[in-house]
Design a protein around this motif. Structure first.
Motif, PDB file in Angstrom:
ATOM      1  N   HIS A 164     -10.509   7.066 -13.381  1.00 45.75           N
ATOM      2  CA  HIS A 164     -10.135   6.152 -12.557  1.00 45.75           C
ATOM      3  C   HIS A 164     -11.183   5.375 -11.167  1.00 45.75           C
ATOM      4  N   GLN A 165     -11.374   6.530 -10.467  1.00 47.17           N
ATOM      5  CA  GLN A 165     -12.085   6.880  -9.060  1.00 47.17           C
ATOM      6  C   GLN A 165     -13.689   6.070  -9.694  1.00 47.17           C
ATOM      7  N   ASP A 203      -9.766   1.021  -6.258  1.00 46.21           N
ATOM      8  CA  ASP A 203      -8.398   0.143  -6.004  1.00 46.21           C
ATOM      9  C   ASP A 203      -8.598  -1.303  -6.345  1.00 46.21           C
TER      10      ASP A 203
END
Length: 161
Positions: A77-78, A100
């Motif tokens: 995800h990062q 994000d």
């Protein structure tokens, strides 16, 4: 390399550079790795089948496998970053899509846009930035050191008038 140039659109003379972080473990590899780890951790428990000790050790093994899965998926995800540099005849525009969902943008006249390679003093060795429009922005900070050097050479060639 985790970046590529699109072929120039001859009518609009537009080129795009897409950059993304390198992921060495594809999603299928992640599943295989977690399953293999679980299987290998379960092998010593075969000797404990039918005993009360199995139920004492099993939660810790499940916790370890769950923690491994959580850490690897969080890492995926990062690393969901995409940077797009669009070059037209007289304009340079950089867009960064963060994990994000936040989007950061920079643009300037292509004549004033200039890449800079900071061999020392940056957050990473051979730090590449674009300067123009009164601002200096990083590009490709997630790339390896050799990839940043190659990116700098490509940017110098692409931004040359």
């Amino acid at each position: 390399m985790p970046y590529n140039w699109t072929d120039p659109d001859t009518a609009a003379e537009t080129r795009e550079l897409h950059l993304w972080p390198h992921n060495s473990l594809p999603p299928r590899g992640l599943a295989i790795f977690v399953l293999s780890t679980f299987t290998l951790l379960m092998v010593p428990l075969l000797a404990l089948l039918g005993s009360v000790l199995l139920w004492g050790i099993l939660p810790f093994i499940l916790l370890a496998v769950g923690g491994l899965w959580f850490a690897l998926t969080r890492s995926y995800h990062q690393r969901r970053i995409l940077e797009v540099l669009t070059l037209t005849r007289d304009h340079a525009h950089l867009t960064r899509h963060n994990p994000d969902g936040q989007v950061q943008e920079w643009d300037c006249n292509r004549y004033w846009a200039s890449p800079e390679l900071h061999a020392h003093g940056g957050p990473v060795p051979n730090y590449v930035t674009l300067r123009g429009g009164g601002r200096e922005v990083e590009i490709g900070a997630f790339l390896s050191e050799d990839e940043r050097k190659a990116l700098y050479d490509d940017l110098v060639t692409a931004l040359r008038p």
